[in-house]
Design a protein around this motif. Structure first.
Motif, mmCIF file in Angstrom:
data_model
loop_
_atom_site.group_PDB
_atom_site.id
_atom_site.type_symbol
_atom_site.label_atom_id
_atom_site.label_comp_id
_atom_site.label_asym_id
_atom_site.label_seq_id
_atom_site.Cartn_x
_atom_site.Cartn_y
_atom_site.Cartn_z
ATOM 1 N N ALA A 192 0.818 -1.212 0.000
ATOM 2 C CA ALA A 192 0.000 0.000 0.000
ATOM 3 C C ALA A 192 0.853 1.265 0.000
ATOM 4 O O ALA A 192 0.597 2.201 -0.767
ATOM 5 N N GLU A 193 1.878 1.312 0.844
ATOM 6 C CA GLU A 193 2.711 2.514 0.921
ATOM 7 C C GLU A 193 3.506 2.716 -0.359
ATOM 8 O O GLU A 193 3.590 3.844 -0.879
ATOM 9 N N ALA A 194 4.104 1.652 -0.881
ATOM 10 C CA ALA A 194 4.883 1.760 -2.109
ATOM 11 C C ALA A 194 3.991 2.162 -3.282
ATOM 12 O O ALA A 194 4.365 3.003 -4.118
ATOM 13 N N SER A 195 2.790 1.578 -3.355
ATOM 14 C CA SER A 195 1.861 1.916 -4.431
ATOM 15 C C SER A 195 1.406 3.366 -4.337
ATOM 16 O O SER A 195 1.265 4.054 -5.353
ATOM 17 N N ALA A 196 1.185 3.835 -3.123
ATOM 18 C CA ALA A 196 0.741 5.216 -2.928
ATOM 19 C C ALA A 196 1.805 6.201 -3.396
ATOM 20 O O ALA A 196 1.497 7.200 -4.062
ATOM 21 N N LEU A 227 -3.547 -11.865 -3.949
ATOM 22 C CA LEU A 227 -3.704 -10.873 -2.889
ATOM 23 C C LEU A 227 -4.757 -11.323 -1.879
ATOM 24 O O LEU A 227 -5.802 -11.847 -2.255
ATOM 25 N N GLU A 228 -4.474 -11.053 -0.625
ATOM 26 C CA GLU A 228 -5.458 -11.328 0.431
ATOM 27 C C GLU A 228 -6.451 -10.167 0.534
ATOM 28 O O GLU A 228 -6.193 -9.056 0.053
ATOM 29 N N GLU A 229 -7.566 -10.416 1.186
ATOM 30 C CA GLU A 229 -8.660 -9.449 1.234
ATOM 31 C C GLU A 229 -8.236 -8.108 1.835
ATOM 32 O O GLU A 229 -8.577 -7.047 1.306
ATOM 33 N N GLN A 230 -7.478 -8.128 2.924
ATOM 34 C CA GLN A 230 -7.068 -6.869 3.544
ATOM 35 C C GLN A 230 -6.130 -6.085 2.634
ATOM 36 O O GLN A 230 -6.194 -4.849 2.575
ATOM 37 N N HIS A 231 -5.270 -6.798 1.942
ATOM 38 C CA HIS A 231 -4.360 -6.154 0.987
ATOM 39 C C HIS A 231 -5.153 -5.472 -0.126
ATOM 40 O O HIS A 231 -4.849 -4.344 -0.522
ATOM 41 N N ILE A 232 -6.184 -6.148 -0.615
ATOM 42 C CA ILE A 232 -7.035 -5.571 -1.662
ATOM 43 C C ILE A 232 -7.719 -4.312 -1.146
ATOM 44 O O ILE A 232 -7.751 -3.277 -1.826
ATOM 45 N N ASP A 234 -6.736 -2.326 1.234
ATOM 46 C CA ASP A 234 -5.745 -1.265 1.395
ATOM 47 C C ASP A 234 -5.366 -0.646 0.059
ATOM 48 O O ASP A 234 -5.262 0.581 -0.071
ATOM 49 N N LEU A 235 -5.161 -1.505 -0.936
ATOM 50 C CA LEU A 235 -4.807 -0.993 -2.260
ATOM 51 C C LEU A 235 -5.953 -0.183 -2.870
ATOM 52 O O LEU A 235 -5.725 0.868 -3.474
ATOM 53 N N ARG A 237 -8.154 1.561 -1.384
ATOM 54 C CA ARG A 237 -8.188 2.876 -0.747
ATOM 55 C C ARG A 237 -7.108 3.791 -1.334
ATOM 56 O O ARG A 237 -7.349 4.974 -1.604
ATOM 57 N N VAL A 238 -5.915 3.229 -1.542
ATOM 58 C CA VAL A 238 -4.825 3.986 -2.165
ATOM 59 C C VAL A 238 -5.217 4.434 -3.563
ATOM 60 O O VAL A 238 -4.995 5.598 -3.952
ATOM 61 N N PHE A 239 -5.831 3.536 -4.321
ATOM 62 C CA PHE A 239 -6.191 3.845 -5.707
ATOM 63 C C PHE A 239 -7.255 4.938 -5.777
ATOM 64 O O PHE A 239 -7.181 5.843 -6.607
ATOM 65 N N VAL A 240 -8.245 4.849 -4.905
ATOM 66 C CA VAL A 240 -9.306 5.859 -4.894
ATOM 67 C C VAL A 240 -8.757 7.207 -4.437
ATOM 68 O O VAL A 240 -8.986 8.251 -5.066
ATOM 69 N N ASP A 241 -8.010 7.200 -3.350
ATOM 70 C CA ASP A 241 -7.451 8.447 -2.826
ATOM 71 C C ASP A 241 -6.484 9.089 -3.812
ATOM 72 O O ASP A 241 -6.398 10.319 -3.890
ATOM 73 N N GLY A 242 -5.772 8.247 -4.558
ATOM 74 C CA GLY A 242 -4.777 8.763 -5.497
ATOM 75 C C GLY A 242 -5.326 9.118 -6.856
ATOM 76 O O GLY A 242 -4.595 9.628 -7.704
ATOM 77 N N GLY A 243 -6.604 8.818 -7.103
ATOM 78 C CA GLY A 243 -7.208 9.177 -8.382
ATOM 79 C C GLY A 243 -6.835 8.275 -9.540
ATOM 80 O O GLY A 243 -6.846 8.709 -10.704
ATOM 81 N N LEU A 244 -6.510 7.012 -9.252
ATOM 82 C CA LEU A 244 -6.184 6.076 -10.326
ATOM 83 C C LEU A 244 -7.392 5.896 -11.242
ATOM 84 O O LEU A 244 -8.535 5.801 -10.780
ATOM 85 N N ASP A 245 -7.153 5.825 -12.543
ATOM 86 C CA ASP A 245 -8.248 5.730 -13.505
ATOM 87 C C ASP A 245 -8.816 4.326 -13.632
ATOM 88 O O ASP A 245 -10.002 4.165 -13.946
ATOM 89 N N GLY A 246 -7.982 3.317 -13.427
ATOM 90 C CA GLY A 246 -8.489 1.961 -13.596
ATOM 91 C C GLY A 246 -7.557 0.909 -13.026
ATOM 92 O O GLY A 246 -6.377 1.167 -12.751
ATOM 93 N N VAL A 247 -8.101 -0.283 -12.846
ATOM 94 C CA VAL A 247 -7.363 -1.429 -12.317
ATOM 95 C C VAL A 247 -7.548 -2.606 -13.270
ATOM 96 O O VAL A 247 -8.671 -2.869 -13.727
ATOM 97 N N ILE A 248 -6.463 -3.301 -13.558
ATOM 98 C CA ILE A 248 -6.522 -4.530 -14.354
ATOM 99 C C ILE A 248 -6.321 -5.696 -13.400
ATOM 100 O O ILE A 248 -5.283 -5.823 -12.756
ATOM 101 N N ALA A 249 -7.342 -6.522 -13.281
ATOM 102 C CA ALA A 249 -7.322 -7.640 -12.337
ATOM 103 C C ALA A 249 -7.648 -8.931 -13.099
ATOM 104 O O ALA A 249 -8.785 -9.098 -13.527
ATOM 105 N N THR A 250 -6.677 -9.806 -13.327
ATOM 106 C CA THR A 250 -5.392 -9.841 -12.662
ATOM 107 C C THR A 250 -4.296 -10.338 -13.611
ATOM 108 O O THR A 250 -4.571 -10.756 -14.742
#
Length: 341
Positions: A192-196, A227-232, A234-235, A237-250
């Motif tokens: 989460a921290e590195a991604s943020a 990824l485990e549920e808590q990791h997802i 956390d990520l 939250r980082v993506f929303v707060d950071g304004g990421l446009d999209g996620v490719i899973a997986t």
């Protein structure tokens, strides 16, 4: 016509080692497209219905996942086969040869592949030049970008920034690969921290480039299925707060339970194809829950039928991608899914 010929084509390719077959198939596709033979065997009809996602207009909801066209030199031919979008790469700032061979393995009874290619690619400048040379594909082109193997994680952002800047003028969207298991330490960037930190740097650069070029190119992160549920959570939250446009899973999985007993089950690398479907879709659904519609979702991993694609959409995907099933089943599957969605 091409659909009826594909089983014979595949039978011949499967007599070769997987990586040789991979290169031969791309060479053949490019030759067929340039000669006009592909136009005769695959008439360009409208497959599926257009959809708008991230401000981009996709001819249909089915894309080719990164990893097949690593150089971006087969886009026109792949578009002829029915894909609404093609994601090239993974591409790094500098060319690199990738991991030692053999590094690509078919698990035929499971309709699966294990790869440890290691981001073999010609470098971002060559990839950009190849995309500029594509003239006929009217769909969406994504750039999947990564860091060079010898770049330490503390300098990874520099590599991603180089690729972002270089690809920005020719890419329709840019996907940041944090989840390949084949570059040592890469998945550590999914913390989460590195991604943020990385997202903050890339979003600031995206804003500068958007102002400079007068267009916003969406930025996506590609995540792992392990990824485990808590990791997802956390990520997300980082993506929303950071304004990421999209996620490719997986991306591919390190889990081998579904292929236990196969001769290649213990080969190092990422597993793709049918065995990853359930795990990948679980991660997709969890991201959909936590993102709450605040970022687009592309579902990829294990799709080998119309029903699988519909399951991804039901789990929250706006678009889907295929790769391994395309190898096993051919272009007919692309059109079937596009029309069904």
């Amino acid at each position: 016509m091409f659909d009826s010929l594909y089983p014979l084509f595949r039978a011949g390719l499967f007599q070769l080692d997987a990586e040789t077959a991979h290169h031969l198939s791309l060479v053949s596709l490019r030759a067929a497209e340039k000669s006009g033979a592909l136009a005769l065997t695959c008439p360009q009809n409208d497959y599926g219905s257009p959809v708008e996602v991230m401000g981009l207009k996709f001819p249909n909801k089915v894309g080719l996942a990164a990893g097949l066209d690593k150089e971006g030199n087969t886009i026109d031919a792949l578009g002829r086969l029915g894909f609404g979008f093609v994601e090239i790469g993974t591409i790094t700032p500098r060319p690199q040869a990738g991991n030692p061979k053999p590094r690509l393995f078919r698990l035929i009874p499971h309709e699966a592949i294990i790869n440890r290619m290691g981001f073999n690619n010609p470098g971002i400048d060559a990839g950009v030049a190849n995309v500029k040379a594509s003239r006929k594909f009217s769909g969406v082109i994504g750039f999947n970008i990564g860091k060079n193997k010898d770049t330490p994680n503390e300098n990874a952002a520099d590599d991603y920034l180089i690729c972002l800047r270089a690809a920005y003028t020719v890419a329709d969207y840019i996907a940041v690969n944090l989840s390949s298991p084949n570059t040592p330490g890469l998945r550590d960037l999914q913390g989460a921290e590195a991604s943020a930190r990385l997202l903050d740097l890339l979003k600031k650069e995206q804003e500068k480039l958007a102002a400079e070029h007068g267009k916003k190119v969406p930025l996506l992160f590609k995540v792992a299925p392990d990824l485990e549920e808590q990791h997802i959570a956390d990520l997300a939250r980082v993506f929303v707060d950071g304004g990421l446009d999209g996620v490719i899973a997986t991306n591919t999985t390190l889990d081998r339970h579904a292929v236990a007993g196969h001769a290649y089950a213990n080969e190092a690398g990422g597993l793709s194809g049918k065995p990853v479907l359930e795990k990948s879709t679980r991660v997709l659904a969890s991201f959909a829950h936590h993102l709450e519609g605040k970022a687009a979702l592309i579902g990829v991993g294990g799709i080998s039928s119309v029903e699988d694609a519909k399951a991804k959409i039901s789990a929250g995907a706006d678009l889907v991608q295929i790769y391994t099933s395309f190898i096993y089943q051919g272009p007919k599957l692309v059109r079937e899914i596009a029309q069904a969605l």
